[in-house]
Each structure stands twice: as structure tokens, then as C-alpha cells.
Design a protein around this motif. Structure first.
Motif, PDB file in Angstrom:
ATOM      1  N   ASP A  55       4.219 -23.720 -22.867  1.00 34.40           N
ATOM      2  CA  ASP A  55       3.230 -22.954 -23.619  1.00 34.40           C
ATOM      3  C   ASP A  55       3.046 -21.574 -22.986  1.00 34.40           C
ATOM      4  O   ASP A  55       2.885 -21.476 -21.766  1.00 34.40           O
ATOM      5  CB  ASP A  55       1.898 -23.706 -23.636  1.00 34.40           C
ATOM      6  N   THR A  56       3.041 -20.532 -23.789  1.00 39.53           N
ATOM      7  CA  THR A  56       2.924 -19.164 -23.271  1.00 39.53           C
ATOM      8  C   THR A  56       1.630 -18.938 -22.495  1.00 39.53           C
ATOM      9  O   THR A  56       1.571 -18.050 -21.650  1.00 39.53           O
ATOM     10  CB  THR A  56       3.002 -18.121 -24.405  1.00 39.53           C
ATOM     11  N   ALA A  57       0.607 -19.719 -22.754  1.00 38.61           N
ATOM     12  CA  ALA A  57      -0.659 -19.565 -22.042  1.00 38.61           C
ATOM     13  C   ALA A  57      -0.462 -19.694 -20.536  1.00 38.61           C
ATOM     14  O   ALA A  57      -1.254 -19.167 -19.755  1.00 38.61           O
ATOM     15  CB  ALA A  57      -1.673 -20.590 -22.528  1.00 38.61           C
ATOM     16  N   ARG A  58       0.584 -20.374 -20.123  1.00 45.71           N
ATOM     17  CA  ARG A  58       0.862 -20.566 -18.697  1.00 45.71           C
ATOM     18  C   ARG A  58       0.986 -19.228 -17.979  1.00 45.71           C
ATOM     19  O   ARG A  58       0.592 -19.084 -16.834  1.00 45.71           O
ATOM     20  CB  ARG A  58       2.139 -21.402 -18.529  1.00 45.71           C
ATOM     21  N   PHE A  59       1.525 -18.200 -18.651  1.00 41.55           N
ATOM     22  CA  PHE A  59       1.664 -16.886 -18.039  1.00 41.55           C
ATOM     23  C   PHE A  59       0.321 -16.237 -17.731  1.00 41.55           C
ATOM     24  O   PHE A  59       0.191 -15.479 -16.791  1.00 41.55           O
ATOM     25  CB  PHE A  59       2.442 -15.928 -18.956  1.00 41.55           C
ATOM     26  N   TYR A  60      -0.665 -16.492 -18.570  1.00 41.71           N
ATOM     27  CA  TYR A  60      -1.912 -15.757 -18.485  1.00 41.71           C
ATOM     28  C   TYR A  60      -3.091 -16.571 -17.971  1.00 41.71           C
ATOM     29  O   TYR A  60      -4.153 -16.015 -17.706  1.00 41.71           O
ATOM     30  CB  TYR A  60      -2.254 -15.183 -19.870  1.00 41.71           C
ATOM     31  N   SER A  61      -2.931 -17.866 -17.819  1.00 38.00           N
ATOM     32  CA  SER A  61      -4.069 -18.723 -17.478  1.00 38.00           C
ATOM     33  C   SER A  61      -4.701 -18.361 -16.142  1.00 38.00           C
ATOM     34  O   SER A  61      -5.913 -18.444 -15.987  1.00 38.00           O
ATOM     35  CB  SER A  61      -3.671 -20.193 -17.510  1.00 38.00           C
ATOM     36  N   ASN A  62      -3.922 -17.946 -15.156  1.00 39.50           N
ATOM     37  CA  ASN A  62      -4.503 -17.619 -13.855  1.00 39.50           C
ATOM     38  C   ASN A  62      -5.449 -16.429 -13.922  1.00 39.50           C
ATOM     39  O   ASN A  62      -6.413 -16.349 -13.174  1.00 39.50           O
ATOM     40  CB  ASN A  62      -3.404 -17.335 -12.827  1.00 39.50           C
ATOM     41  N   TYR A  63      -5.184 -15.493 -14.815  1.00 36.69           N
ATOM     42  CA  TYR A  63      -6.009 -14.290 -14.902  1.00 36.69           C
ATOM     43  C   TYR A  63      -7.353 -14.551 -15.570  1.00 36.69           C
ATOM     44  O   TYR A  63      -8.353 -13.973 -15.189  1.00 36.69           O
ATOM     45  CB  TYR A  63      -5.277 -13.194 -15.691  1.00 36.69           C
ATOM     46  N   PHE A  64      -7.365 -15.403 -16.577  1.00 34.53           N
ATOM     47  CA  PHE A  64      -8.571 -15.574 -17.379  1.00 34.53           C
ATOM     48  C   PHE A  64      -9.406 -16.784 -17.001  1.00 34.53           C
ATOM     49  O   PHE A  64     -10.567 -16.875 -17.359  1.00 34.53           O
ATOM     50  CB  PHE A  64      -8.200 -15.682 -18.867  1.00 34.53           C
ATOM     51  N   ASN A  65      -8.843 -17.710 -16.294  1.00 33.37           N
ATOM     52  CA  ASN A  65      -9.502 -18.996 -16.113  1.00 33.37           C
ATOM     53  C   ASN A  65      -9.868 -19.350 -14.684  1.00 33.37           C
ATOM     54  O   ASN A  65     -10.155 -20.508 -14.401  1.00 33.37           O
ATOM     55  CB  ASN A  65      -8.615 -20.101 -16.692  1.00 33.37           C
ATOM     56  N   GLU A  66      -9.864 -18.408 -13.778  1.00 35.07           N
ATOM     57  CA  GLU A  66     -10.098 -18.725 -12.374  1.00 35.07           C
ATOM     58  C   GLU A  66     -11.374 -19.532 -12.129  1.00 35.07           C
ATOM     59  O   GLU A  66     -11.336 -20.541 -11.430  1.00 35.07           O
ATOM     60  CB  GLU A  66     -10.088 -17.451 -11.526  1.00 35.07           C
ATOM     61  N   PRO A  67     -12.540 -19.161 -12.698  1.00 35.13           N
ATOM     62  CA  PRO A  67     -13.738 -19.978 -12.444  1.00 35.13           C
ATOM     63  C   PRO A  67     -13.595 -21.408 -12.967  1.00 35.13           C
ATOM     64  O   PRO A  67     -14.042 -22.355 -12.326  1.00 35.13           O
ATOM     65  CB  PRO A  67     -14.850 -19.243 -13.207  1.00 35.13           C
ATOM     66  N   PHE A  68     -12.964 -21.559 -14.110  1.00 32.66           N
ATOM     67  CA  PHE A  68     -12.766 -22.893 -14.670  1.00 32.66           C
ATOM     68  C   PHE A  68     -11.755 -23.685 -13.841  1.00 32.66           C
ATOM     69  O   PHE A  68     -11.925 -24.882 -13.613  1.00 32.66           O
ATOM     70  CB  PHE A  68     -12.314 -22.803 -16.125  1.00 32.66           C
ATOM     71  N   ASN A  69     -10.705 -23.005 -13.393  1.00 33.09           N
ATOM     72  CA  ASN A  69      -9.700 -23.666 -12.560  1.00 33.09           C
ATOM     73  C   ASN A  69     -10.330 -24.233 -11.297  1.00 33.09           C
ATOM     74  O   ASN A  69     -10.013 -25.345 -10.885  1.00 33.09           O
ATOM     75  CB  ASN A  69      -8.580 -22.695 -12.179  1.00 33.09           C
ATOM     76  N   GLU A  70     -11.214 -23.452 -10.685  1.00 35.09           N
ATOM     77  CA  GLU A  70     -11.867 -23.897  -9.453  1.00 35.09           C
ATOM     78  C   GLU A  70     -12.638 -25.198  -9.666  1.00 35.09           C
ATOM     79  O   GLU A  70     -12.496 -26.144  -8.912  1.00 35.09           O
ATOM     80  CB  GLU A  70     -12.816 -22.822  -8.923  1.00 35.09           C
ATOM     81  N   VAL A  71     -13.474 -25.225 -10.677  1.00 33.78           N
ATOM     82  CA  VAL A  71     -14.303 -26.420 -10.891  1.00 33.78           C
ATOM     83  C   VAL A  71     -13.469 -27.589 -11.418  1.00 33.78           C
ATOM     84  O   VAL A  71     -13.647 -28.722 -10.992  1.00 33.78           O
ATOM     85  CB  VAL A  71     -15.523 -26.112 -11.796  1.00 33.78           C
ATOM     86  N   LEU A  72     -12.552 -27.334 -12.330  1.00 29.15           N
ATOM     87  CA  LEU A  72     -11.763 -28.425 -12.898  1.00 29.15           C
ATOM     88  C   LEU A  72     -10.774 -29.022 -11.904  1.00 29.15           C
ATOM     89  O   LEU A  72     -10.504 -30.223 -11.939  1.00 29.15           O
ATOM     90  CB  LEU A  72     -11.022 -27.960 -14.150  1.00 29.15           C
ATOM     91  N   SER A  73     -10.240 -28.216 -11.005  1.00 31.42           N
ATOM     92  CA  SER A  73      -9.256 -28.749 -10.059  1.00 31.42           C
ATOM     93  C   SER A  73      -9.889 -29.735  -9.077  1.00 31.42           C
ATOM     94  O   SER A  73      -9.185 -30.508  -8.447  1.00 31.42           O
ATOM     95  CB  SER A  73      -8.559 -27.615  -9.306  1.00 31.42           C
TER      96      SER A  73
END
Length: 187
Positions: A55-73
Motif C-alpha cells: 500500500d502506498t501509505a507505507r511511504f508516508y505513514s511515518n510523517y503523519f502518524n508518529e503520535p498514533f504509532n507511539e501509542v499503538l506500538s
């Protein structure tokens, strides 16, 4: 460096030249993308994603989702997409047995592990795609540290043109909650 992109390319047994050629871009440009020196345009990202099946979102997910990544991980929640053939195209925070970079991408559940839970999950994905409607189910998975109970909710996903392209789903591991409830009952 985008290690996930390098690993995915290597997993597909493709050279940078092959990927670049199939995506109709220059190999040096692709190399800069893989090394993280360039961010591809949406059109180039789509072409690379099509070649490597993600999925192309993989390229951009780190830029837009950092706060969500932190809590979800740090949570018992996994999120993923699959295509119409039930092959993973994107995954975030997979269960520990599958938490190897790009282990899931391009594979079906029955290619990863063949047991009742994976068959139920594939049937749920198939039902989402066949009925074109959201679905929810509790599924028990045999993991390396015991049986886990997952609450799985999924729904169809579509291209920008409105064409059905697969399913997305959220899997919540309820095992710790279930154990806590059982412990509270016995006290």
C-alpha cells in the motif's frame, strides 16, 4: 534508509534496476527513494507499490502518524490491509510471532501458519470482500506463548476511483483482559 523497502525488494528477488524499470523511473531515482534521500511523488509511489505489491501509505505513514504509532506500538492492537487475493499489503504492530519486518507483506495467512485461527481469519477476510460489508468476529490464535483471543473488525477498502481493492482490519488481542477477568472472578 527505508529498510522495509529494501527488504521487500530483496524478498521479491528483484534488483533496483528491475523495480525502477517496472515502475518507469530511473534506477538512480529509485535508489534515492530506497535510501530515504527522496520522497516519491504520489504517482511514483503508486507505481513502486504496484510493482512490489504494498500500500502506498507505507511511504508516508511515518510523517503523519508518529503520535498514533507511539501509542499503538505499545498496545494490543494490530492494523493491516489485504488485497483481493487475501495477501497482506500493509501491516502495523503485528503480533509478536509475526513481528519480523515485512514477513506479512505479500503473503496470505495460510502461507504464514496453517491452523484453525488463520483459516477463520482468511474466511472473515473473504466474507468482507465477497459481501462488500464490514464484519466482526472473535478468533482464537495459537501463538508461541499460548492461545490468544482476538476481536477482529474489518471492512472493505476501495481505490480512489471507488473500486474494491481489498479489506482493512483491526485486531485487538483480548487475552490479557480475559485473564484479568478470570482472575477477578476467582478472587
Amino acid at each position: 534508509m527505508r529498510k522495509w523497502l529494501l527488504q521487500l525488494r530483496q524478498q521479491k528477488n528483484m534488483s533496483q534496476e528491475k523495480v525502477a524499470s517496472a515502475a518507469f523511473i530511473d534506477r538512480s531515482y529509485y535508489s534515492q527513494i530506497e535510501w530515504g534521500k527522496r520522497v516519491p511523488s504520489q504517482e511514483v509511489a503508486k507505481r513502486i507499490a504496484k510493482v512490489l505489491n504494498f500500500d502506498t501509505a507505507r511511504f508516508y505513514s511515518n510523517y503523519f502518524n508518529e503520535p498514533f504509532n507511539e501509542v499503538l506500538s505499545s498496545s494490543p492492537v494490530s492494523i493491516a490491509h489485504c488485497d483481493l487475493e487475501l495477501r497482506y499489503t500493509w501491516a502495523f504492530n503485528p503480533p509478536s510471532d509475526y513481528d519480523v519486518p515485512n514477513l506479512l507483506l505479500g503473503k496470505r495467512d495460510d502461507e504464514l501458519i496453517d491452523h484453525a485461527g488463520s483459516k477463520e481469519f482468511m474466511a472473515l477476510k473473504y466474507k468482507i470482500i465477497k459481501t462488500d460489508k464490514p464484519q466482526r468476529k472473535l478468533i482464537h490464535y495459537d501463538m508461541s506463548d499460548g492461545i490468544h483471543m482476538y476481536d477482529i473488525f474489518g471492512k472493505p477498502i476501495y481505490s480512489m476511483e471507488g473500486k474494491l481493492t481489498g479489506a482493512s482490519f483491526v485486531c485487538t488481542d483480548l487475552t490479557a483482559i480475559k485473564q484479568q477477568l478470570l482472575q477477578n472472578r476467582s478472587e
